[in-house]
Design a protein around this motif. Structure first.
Motif, PDB file in Angstrom:
ATOM      1  N   LEU A  69      -6.691  17.086  -4.145  1.00 43.75           N
ATOM      2  CA  LEU A  69      -5.809  18.148  -4.630  1.00 43.75           C
ATOM      3  C   LEU A  69      -5.567  18.052  -6.132  1.00 43.75           C
ATOM      4  O   LEU A  69      -5.490  19.066  -6.822  1.00 43.75           O
ATOM      5  N   VAL A  70      -5.418  16.824  -6.640  1.00 49.90           N
ATOM      6  CA  VAL A  70      -5.131  16.661  -8.075  1.00 49.90           C
ATOM      7  C   VAL A  70      -6.398  16.348  -8.868  1.00 49.90           C
ATOM      8  O   VAL A  70      -6.346  16.253 -10.094  1.00 49.90           O
ATOM      9  N   ARG A  71      -7.525  16.174  -8.155  1.00 50.06           N
ATOM     10  CA  ARG A  71      -8.824  15.901  -8.782  1.00 50.06           C
ATOM     11  C   ARG A  71      -8.759  14.663  -9.679  1.00 50.06           C
ATOM     12  O   ARG A  71      -9.189  14.685 -10.834  1.00 50.06           O
ATOM     13  N   ASN A  72      -8.217  13.590  -9.127  1.00 51.30           N
ATOM     14  CA  ASN A  72      -8.107  12.343  -9.883  1.00 51.30           C
ATOM     15  C   ASN A  72      -8.152  11.176  -8.908  1.00 51.30           C
ATOM     16  O   ASN A  72      -7.435  11.170  -7.898  1.00 51.30           O
ATOM     17  N   ARG A  73      -8.972  10.174  -9.185  1.00 51.61           N
ATOM     18  CA  ARG A  73      -9.172   9.035  -8.290  1.00 51.61           C
ATOM     19  C   ARG A  73      -8.054   7.999  -8.365  1.00 51.61           C
ATOM     20  O   ARG A  73      -7.991   7.112  -7.521  1.00 51.61           O
ATOM     21  N   PHE A  74      -7.211   8.079  -9.391  1.00 47.73           N
ATOM     22  CA  PHE A  74      -6.225   7.028  -9.615  1.00 47.73           C
ATOM     23  C   PHE A  74      -4.840   7.413  -9.109  1.00 47.73           C
ATOM     24  O   PHE A  74      -3.823   6.988  -9.668  1.00 47.73           O
ATOM     25  N   VAL A  75      -4.809   8.216  -8.056  1.00 47.81           N
ATOM     26  CA  VAL A  75      -3.539   8.693  -7.504  1.00 47.81           C
ATOM     27  C   VAL A  75      -3.527   8.407  -6.012  1.00 47.81           C
ATOM     28  O   VAL A  75      -4.555   8.497  -5.333  1.00 47.81           O
ATOM     29  N   LEU A 127      -1.030  19.179 -18.003  1.00 47.81           N
ATOM     30  CA  LEU A 127      -1.580  18.136 -18.852  1.00 47.81           C
ATOM     31  C   LEU A 127      -2.964  18.533 -19.351  1.00 47.81           C
ATOM     32  O   LEU A 127      -3.667  19.332 -18.725  1.00 47.81           O
ATOM     33  N   PRO A 128      -3.411  17.970 -20.491  1.00 49.13           N
ATOM     34  CA  PRO A 128      -4.766  18.243 -20.968  1.00 49.13           C
ATOM     35  C   PRO A 128      -5.802  17.797 -19.944  1.00 49.13           C
ATOM     36  O   PRO A 128      -5.702  16.702 -19.384  1.00 49.13           O
ATOM     37  N   VAL A 129      -6.797  18.638 -19.710  1.00 50.32           N
ATOM     38  CA  VAL A 129      -7.771  18.376 -18.656  1.00 50.32           C
ATOM     39  C   VAL A 129      -8.546  17.087 -18.909  1.00 50.32           C
ATOM     40  O   VAL A 129      -8.849  16.325 -17.989  1.00 50.32           O
ATOM     41  N   ARG A 130      -8.867  16.795 -20.154  1.00 54.24           N
ATOM     42  CA  ARG A 130      -9.705  15.643 -20.468  1.00 54.24           C
ATOM     43  C   ARG A 130      -8.935  14.326 -20.461  1.00 54.24           C
ATOM     44  O   ARG A 130      -9.546  13.266 -20.467  1.00 54.24           O
ATOM     45  N   GLU A 131      -7.626  14.389 -20.500  1.00 55.18           N
ATOM     46  CA  GLU A 131      -6.827  13.161 -20.490  1.00 55.18           C
ATOM     47  C   GLU A 131      -6.610  12.706 -19.043  1.00 55.18           C
ATOM     48  O   GLU A 131      -5.532  12.887 -18.470  1.00 55.18           O
ATOM     49  N   VAL A 132      -7.632  12.099 -18.476  1.00 51.47           N
ATOM     50  CA  VAL A 132      -7.611  11.757 -17.050  1.00 51.47           C
ATOM     51  C   VAL A 132      -6.523  10.735 -16.739  1.00 51.47           C
ATOM     52  O   VAL A 132      -5.852  10.812 -15.704  1.00 51.47           O
ATOM     53  N   LEU A 134      -3.674  10.335 -17.974  1.00 48.60           N
ATOM     54  CA  LEU A 134      -2.301  10.832 -17.999  1.00 48.60           C
ATOM     55  C   LEU A 134      -1.803  11.204 -16.600  1.00 48.60           C
ATOM     56  O   LEU A 134      -0.597  11.199 -16.353  1.00 48.60           O
ATOM     57  N   VAL A 135      -2.724  11.503 -15.684  1.00 53.74           N
ATOM     58  CA  VAL A 135      -2.326  11.914 -14.328  1.00 53.74           C
ATOM     59  C   VAL A 135      -1.639  10.774 -13.579  1.00 53.74           C
ATOM     60  O   VAL A 135      -0.516  10.942 -13.088  1.00 53.74           O
ATOM     61  N   PRO A 136      -2.257   9.587 -13.461  1.00 59.15           N
ATOM     62  CA  PRO A 136      -1.534   8.513 -12.780  1.00 59.15           C
ATOM     63  C   PRO A 136      -0.287   8.069 -13.521  1.00 59.15           C
ATOM     64  O   PRO A 136       0.700   7.660 -12.892  1.00 59.15           O
ATOM     65  N   ILE A 137      -0.308   8.151 -14.860  1.00 63.54           N
ATOM     66  CA  ILE A 137       0.894   7.795 -15.622  1.00 63.54           C
ATOM     67  C   ILE A 137       2.031   8.759 -15.295  1.00 63.54           C
ATOM     68  O   ILE A 137       3.185   8.343 -15.098  1.00 63.54           O
ATOM     69  N   ALA A 138       1.714  10.053 -15.225  1.00 56.08           N
ATOM     70  CA  ALA A 138       2.736  11.040 -14.857  1.00 56.08           C
ATOM     71  C   ALA A 138       3.266  10.765 -13.457  1.00 56.08           C
ATOM     72  O   ALA A 138       4.472  10.886 -13.194  1.00 56.08           O
ATOM     73  N   GLY A 139       2.379  10.374 -12.532  1.00 50.52           N
ATOM     74  CA  GLY A 139       2.818  10.043 -11.182  1.00 50.52           C
ATOM     75  C   GLY A 139       3.739   8.843 -11.156  1.00 50.52           C
ATOM     76  O   GLY A 139       4.758   8.834 -10.450  1.00 50.52           O
ATOM     77  N   LEU A 140       3.412   7.815 -11.929  1.00 48.24           N
ATOM     78  CA  LEU A 140       4.260   6.625 -11.977  1.00 48.24           C
ATOM     79  C   LEU A 140       5.619   6.939 -12.589  1.00 48.24           C
ATOM     80  O   LEU A 140       6.651   6.424 -12.136  1.00 48.24           O
ATOM     81  N   VAL A 141       5.626   7.789 -13.627  1.00 44.67           N
ATOM     82  CA  VAL A 141       6.900   8.174 -14.248  1.00 44.67           C
ATOM     83  C   VAL A 141       7.761   8.952 -13.262  1.00 44.67           C
ATOM     84  O   VAL A 141       8.965   8.688 -13.111  1.00 44.67           O
ATOM     85  N   LEU A 142       7.146   9.926 -12.568  1.00 41.60           N
ATOM     86  CA  LEU A 142       7.889  10.709 -11.585  1.00 41.60           C
ATOM     87  C   LEU A 142       8.404   9.815 -10.462  1.00 41.60           C
ATOM     88  O   LEU A 142       9.561   9.948 -10.025  1.00 41.60           O
ATOM     89  N   SER A 143       7.576   8.895  -9.990  1.00 37.49           N
ATOM     90  CA  SER A 143       8.006   7.966  -8.945  1.00 37.49           C
ATOM     91  C   SER A 143       9.173   7.119  -9.427  1.00 37.49           C
ATOM     92  O   SER A 143      10.130   6.875  -8.677  1.00 37.49           O
TER      93      SER A 143
END
Length: 317
Positions: A69-75, A127-132, A134-143
């Motif tokens: 769903l988020v197209r990122n392996r680190f989540v 978030l910027p598409v190329r800043e991959v 940032l996705v797990p960092i955003a998840g950790l911050v939200l958590s």
């Protein structure tokens, strides 16, 4: 040997071993002729063994879905605010209606988990598409933010013991007959994901590609959110959150078998069940007859596996 039968055999063997380990000695060969042994098996050992397998399989499948769903392996479900959202829903219903039935707590946890996961997806879409990374960092911050809110409310209402059970325990020692059946709902949600595996694979290619192929992205997104939320809520409600399963297992399977979700989802489910079962057995044996929580063992093992994933080149691009 193909991975699915091999994993199924390994899981079956571990489940048999799990049935024999505990403070009370159990002989499976003569169990049917001993009422006391049958009572221990049916009321404690079998429910615990099934709970471990269901938890591992469901969390691993939920990890695959949220990564698509988020197209990122680190989540994973434990790094996207989903677990904290489920705990927030449980906390709210506990405060507002202490005598609420179990099904209502389940619904509150699922709805809250779905809302926080949707919030996470809305955040990363900006978030910027190329800043991959940032996705797990955003998840950790939200958590972290949601976890802080849950902790603050729990401290003010003297419910810290419940919060510790929901978010930090990750252990199966309290599982008995009548206290694990919610996990069958999580297992059913994971099975539902297999029937929509092709749709999740397509949505993982991006909204524009999915729309061009005639796929209704919003409907698939809602289905994925529902499955992830229900699985996480059932696990948090029953045994507490188990870390790293939804993060490392999908990555390991994808590196070995590729991204064909229709083919890999059964392997992901079996691998998650085997991993959690192995950690639970290790926790029960290391200081037998006492226990180390499976979540603690998995935290160590999962950290090592995650570091290996970061530095190991994938077999499939």
């Amino acid at each position: 040997m193909r991975p699915t039968p091999a994993l199924a055999v390994a899981l079956a063997a571990m489940m048999l071993v799990s049935m024999t380990i505990g403070a009370a000695s159990v002989d499976l060969v003569h169990a049917f002729g001993d009422p006391r042994t049958m009572l221990v098996l049916l009321e404690s050992r079998l429910p615990r063994t099934l709970a471990v397998a269901l938890t591992g399989a469901a969390l691993a499948v939920a990890g695959v879905l949220i990564q698509a769903l988020v197209r990122n392996r680190f989540v994973g479900p434990d790094t996207a605010g989903t677990a904290e959202g489920a705990a927030l829903g449980l906390l709210a219903i506990t405060i507002l209606w202490p005598a609420s039935p179990l099904w209502l707590r389940m619904v509150a946890a699922s709805v809250s988990a779905m809302a926080t996961t949707a919030l996470f997806i809305a955040i990363i879409r900006r978030l910027p598409v190329r800043e991959v990374m940032l996705v797990p960092i955003a998840g950790l911050v939200l958590s972290g933010v949601l976890g802080s809110v849950v902790t603050f409310i729990g401290w003010q209402t003297d419910l810290m013991q419940y919060i510790g059970t929901w978010l930090f325990s990750g252990e199966f020692s309290g599982v008995i007959s009548g206290r694990y059946e919610l996990l069958w709902i999580a297992g059913g949600a994971a099975v539902l994901a297999w029937f929509a595996a092709d749709r999740f694979a397509i949505i993982g290619l991006g909204d524009q590609v999915a729309t061009g192929l005639g796929l209704g992205t919003r409907a698939v997104l809602r289905l994925g959110l529902a499955v992830v939320a229900v699985v996480t809520a059932m696990v948090v409600t029953t045994v507490g959150m188990i870390p790293f399963v939804g993060l490392v297992v999908p990555n390991i399977v994808a590196r070995i078998m590729g991204d064909n979700l229709r083919r890999t989802l059964p392997v992901v489910a079996l691998s998650g069940a085997v991993l959690v079962m192995a950690c639970d057995l290790a926790g029960r044996l290391v200081i037998h007859p006492y226990e180390v929580p499976a979540g603690l063992i998995l935290g160590v093992v999962g950290s090592v596996l995650f570091l290996w994933l970061l530095y190991r080149r994938p077999r499939h691009g």
